[in-house]
Design an enzyme around this catalytic site. Structure first.
Site, mmCIF file in Angstrom:
data_model
loop_
_atom_site.group_PDB
_atom_site.id
_atom_site.type_symbol
_atom_site.label_atom_id
_atom_site.label_comp_id
_atom_site.label_asym_id
_atom_site.label_seq_id
_atom_site.Cartn_x
_atom_site.Cartn_y
_atom_site.Cartn_z
ATOM 1 N N ASP A 54 -50.292 29.618 -17.473
ATOM 2 C CA ASP A 54 -50.909 28.863 -16.158
ATOM 3 C C ASP A 54 -52.189 30.126 -15.873
ATOM 4 O O ASP A 54 -53.113 29.802 -16.946
ATOM 5 C CB ASP A 54 -50.109 29.974 -14.918
ATOM 6 C CG ASP A 54 -49.680 29.559 -14.032
ATOM 7 O OD1 ASP A 54 -51.017 28.533 -13.128
ATOM 8 O OD2 ASP A 54 -49.494 29.987 -12.891
ATOM 9 N N ASP A 104 -47.111 22.545 -7.978
ATOM 10 C CA ASP A 104 -46.501 23.126 -7.674
ATOM 11 C C ASP A 104 -45.356 23.178 -6.310
ATOM 12 O O ASP A 104 -44.185 23.502 -6.328
ATOM 13 C CB ASP A 104 -47.469 24.614 -6.512
ATOM 14 C CG ASP A 104 -47.025 25.668 -7.997
ATOM 15 O OD1 ASP A 104 -46.957 25.455 -9.156
ATOM 16 O OD2 ASP A 104 -48.109 26.441 -7.398
HETATM 17 C C1 DGJ Z 1 -48.379 28.810 -10.014
HETATM 18 C C2 DGJ Z 1 -47.445 28.327 -10.965
HETATM 19 O O1 DGJ Z 1 -48.361 26.955 -10.427
HETATM 20 C C3 DGJ Z 1 -46.316 28.878 -10.287
HETATM 21 O O2 DGJ Z 1 -45.399 27.592 -10.715
HETATM 22 C C4 DGJ Z 1 -45.860 29.768 -10.583
HETATM 23 O O3 DGJ Z 1 -45.291 29.672 -12.555
HETATM 24 C C5 DGJ Z 1 -46.984 30.989 -10.257
HETATM 25 N N1 DGJ Z 1 -48.395 30.826 -10.438
HETATM 26 C C6 DGJ Z 1 -46.466 32.107 -10.538
HETATM 27 O O4 DGJ Z 1 -47.598 33.323 -10.476
#
Ligand code: DGJ
Length: 753
Positions: free
Chosen positions: A457, A526
């Site tokens: 991430d 997301d």
């Molecule tokens: C942002 C990501 O896009 C989410 O899917 C998740 O992994 C969160 N971070 C976790 O903090």
């Protein structure tokens, strides 16, 4: 396929020609686009003869040229290929051709800038997919005593290719968190259409693929020219049209890395290599462009070859609630459902009980996980599933051991930290100790728990990204940071050859072919709301084939939009990618779990098609409906998704043509009901649909491709899966001979359009 005469180089592949005149002082691009065929000497002479425009009033006294390195020296008044200076001087490069090398599919030009004291190597590579990759290396030779030691400050390297006058409409992208890759279209006007990305990553509003086409181009029709920078840092996309044109051409398309002032300073012996700039042309609309990129990516030795495992990600299921019993139950249910990879998301490492602390401390939290991750990893592996883990190596919370013990590792200017973003800052990977610490920590975790997959991430932008230097001599650090993260991933993968990595950045804020050269898929957004996802996935697919795009089924109530959607719509939407589940299975009823199991089985059945076939998208008049699908390379099978996003005044769809099939073939069609059926906004029919609900209905290619099928009218936020399979004799003889077959000519000539 290429040919060099004394005067020209001609690269040809998959229906594309790229012709350069190897003239002095600088070569010029004669043509990029449609295949011109084998050029005889006479043809070449004719191309050169017709490459000059008129001498205009109040203008240069010679016909303007558009060279491979356009600058003011050849009378180019647009964005130059090179910008920079040496101690305030040497601002007007005088570049000349000093060498030519040609390999199959590749043209390498050596240029020398006598004013800047620089050497340039310009490499054009026309891939068998027809995608033209251009990379540039600029170096400052070390010629010893007598050489001006002052560094050359490279302000910008812009790779530009000319477009014809008929290219008059622009498409590019913008977006935000949970709404990545929103298209924006408009006319190409005089002046510069410039998209500059200063986020230290491509961003949720990434221009992604700047496309210019003949006005009115669609998914299946129209001539289009596209550009993508394979780079994960600051970048620049540009389409520019001057009244006088670009030589004999109309406008230019291109871009490159966006450099901060002083970011690249070339002392004698130093060099700079640009990211690869991808140029793609098609006469078959946006699907034609996508097809070329998909072919390019699928041909890479590193392209994922194993069936893409059905994934369960724990984020929306448990967030930071890492009670082991809950997670073990989730793993058991996942295995029963048919999941093949379980990914433990954020929250497993020391101090990480929420997003305010712990980031940077890559050891397992002993309070939450007294026995380490072993109980979960063993359970997951015991079920025959792969075990994945979330990491965010490039970031740290101030409330972390890393930040407390090594404040000097944070990427920030000498005056101090600016505002935090999600309570975090960027770790300076150019700091060798920080880089080594991250590699060692990740290596240890991956080794100890036999981690198969990392969700990598990146949840903040890079602001004031400078490496701190003595006496406040802070140096711009985005280029170095991006190169260092590439090296980090490469080093980790070298230690763990089977390890797969997903590029996530708060969803899809780091989706580019630079990061994808070393990762195995992207997390597109997301947002798991299928209504939003239909759009996000459709446009992510403009560059990436479905197997590289994570697409998960969320719960009925979207966590990021609040919208409630039907199960069948969520299933149909998540099918068209690298599918997974982002939901708390422990909260699902036995009926819901049974539905998920059927969907999981369907995914496994159709993934060879979805992850190897050609992506097709129909051009429909009603913007509240979509038809997209994947068709096997030989047009023998296909799976389509008929989608209604919203209500519209058009009560009937009319006949909708199914793109990509063989118009002369014989097919049968059925509705896949495994994952449920959409709600209908009608009483009954159409007749073919009613019949196809019960089983196969035979329909000729001429009807499917040429005439089209009347589609049932669905309620909003519903989707229908239509399967098509060839009867004996299809693909019709001649599919690979009398007309271009996809394997040999991707991106061109859609006979069914
Ligand atoms: C942002 C990501 O896009 C989410 O899917 C998740 O992994 C969160 N971070 C976790 O903090």
């Amino acid at each position: 396929m290429n040919r060099t005469t004394a005067r020209t180089a001609h690269l040809r592949a998959a229906g594309v020609s790229f012709v350069v005149e190897l003239t002095g002082p600088l070569p010029r691009i004669l043509h990029w686009g449609e295949d011109l065929g084998e050029l005889t000497d006479e043809d070449t002479e004719a191309l050169i003869l017709t490459a000059d425009g008129a001498v205009l009033n109040s203008a240069l006294d010679i016909p303007r040229q558009f060279t491979v390195w356009p600058t003011e020296a050849d009378g180019w008044s647009g964005t130059p290929a090179q910008q920079g200076h040496r101690d305030g001087a040497a601002t007007t490069p005088r570049v000349r051709l000093t060498g030519v090398r040609q390999e199959p599919g590749e043209l390498v030009l050596r240029l020398t800038d006598d004013v800047g004291d620089l050497g340039v190597v310009l490499t054009y590579r026309l891939d068998p997919s027809g995608v033209l990759g251009v990379s540039t290396e600029i170096s400052r030779p070390d010629t010893g005593p007598g050489q001006d030691p002052a560094p050359y400050d490279l302000a910008g390297v812009t790779t530009l290719i000319p477009l014809p006058h008929r290219a008059g409409e622009i498409l590019d992208f913008t977006g935000k968190w949970c709404r990545e890759l929103s298209p924006q279209r408009g006319g190409l006007r005089f002046g510069s259409h410039v998209r500059e990305v200063r986020r230290g990553r491509p961003g949720a509003d990434s221009p992604y693929l700047l496309t210019v086409g003949v006005p009115g181009f669609g998914f299946r029709t129209g001539e289009v020219w596209g550009f993508h920078v394979a780079w994960s840092g600051n970048q620049r996309y540009l389409a520019e049209q001057l009244p006088e044109g670009a030589g004999v051409h109309g406008a230019v398309l291109g871009g490159g890395e966006l450099l901060a002032p002083g970011e690249v300073r070339l002392a004698p012996g130093d060099s700079y290599t640009s990211p690869v700039c991808h140029f793609v042309w098609s006469d078959a609309g946006l699907d034609g462009l996508a097809d070329r990129f998909h072919t390019l990516l699928r041909a890479r030795p590193s392209h994922p070859a194993s069936p893409r495992p059905l994934t369960l990600n724990t984020w929306e299921a448990v967030y930071f609630d890492h009670r082991i019993e809950r997670l073990l139950r989730l793993a058991d249910l996942a295995a029963e459902t048919g999941v093949e990879r379980l990914v433990l998301d954020d929250g497993w490492f020391t101090g990480r009980r929420d997003d305010t602390a712990g980031l940077g401390d890559w050891t397992v939290d002993a309070k939450v996980w007294p026995d380490g991750l072993t109980p979960l990893a063993d359970r997951v592996h015991g079920h025959g599933m792969q075990f994945g883990l979330w990491v965010e190596p490039e970031m740290a919370n101030p409330d972390s051991r890393l930040a407390r013990e090594h404040p000097e590792w944070l990427l920030a200017p000498s005056p101090g930290l600016g505002p935090s973003w999600r309570n975090q800052y960027v770790v300076n990977l150019a700091h060798q100790d920080a880089w080594t610490y991250l590699l060692t920590s990740l290596d240890e975790i991956v080794t100890r728990y036999s981690v198969d997959y990392l969700k990598w991430d990146h949840n903040r932008e890079l602001h004031e990204a400078v490496s701190r230097g003595a006496g406040g001599h802070d140096r711009p650090g985005v280029h170095t940071q991006v190169s260092a993260v590439y090296r980090l991933i490469d080093a980790l993968k070298a230690r763990h050859p089977g390890l797969e990595i997903e590029s996530c950045a708060s969803g899809g804020a780091r989706v580019d072919l630079g990061i994808l050269a070393r990762t195995d898929r992207v997390w597109a957004s997301d947002c798991n709301d299928p209504l939003e996802r239909q759009a996000i996935q459709r446009w992510t697919g403009q560059l990436l084939p479905p197997e590289l795009v994570g697409t998960h089924v969320g719960g009925p109530h979207s966590h990021t939009s609040g919208r409630v959607t039907d199960e069948s719509f969520r299933y149909a939407t998540a099918l068209f990618g690298h599918a997974g589940i982002e939901d708390d299975l422990t909260a699902r009823t036995p009926q819901e779990l049974a539905g998920l199991r059927r969907w999981a089985a369907l995914y496994k059945e159709v993934r060879p098609l979805l992850h190897g076939g050609r992506v097709v998208r129909a051009d429909l008049a009603d913007e509240t409906t979509l038809l997209h699908g994947v068709v096997a390379g030989d047009a023998s099978t296909a799976l389509y998704c008929w989608v209604r996003l919203a209500t519209s005044t058009a009560a009937q769809s009319g006949r909708v043509r199914l793109p990509g099939l063989d118009a002369r073939g014989r097919y049968r069609v059925r509705i896949r009901t495994d994952a449920g059926l959409p709600a209908l906004h009608q009483t009954s029919g159409p007749a073919w649909f009613t019949a196809a609900l019960d089983g196969w209905v035979t329909l000729p290619g001429a009807v499917l491709v040429g005439a089209g099928l009347p589609m049932p009218t669905l309620e909003p936020a519903q989707a229908l899966l239509i399967e098509v399979s060839a009867l004996d004799g299809t693909p019709a003889q001649g599919l690979d001979g009398s007309r271009p077959a996809p394997a040999t000519r991707p991106g061109a000539g859609n006979p069914d359009a």
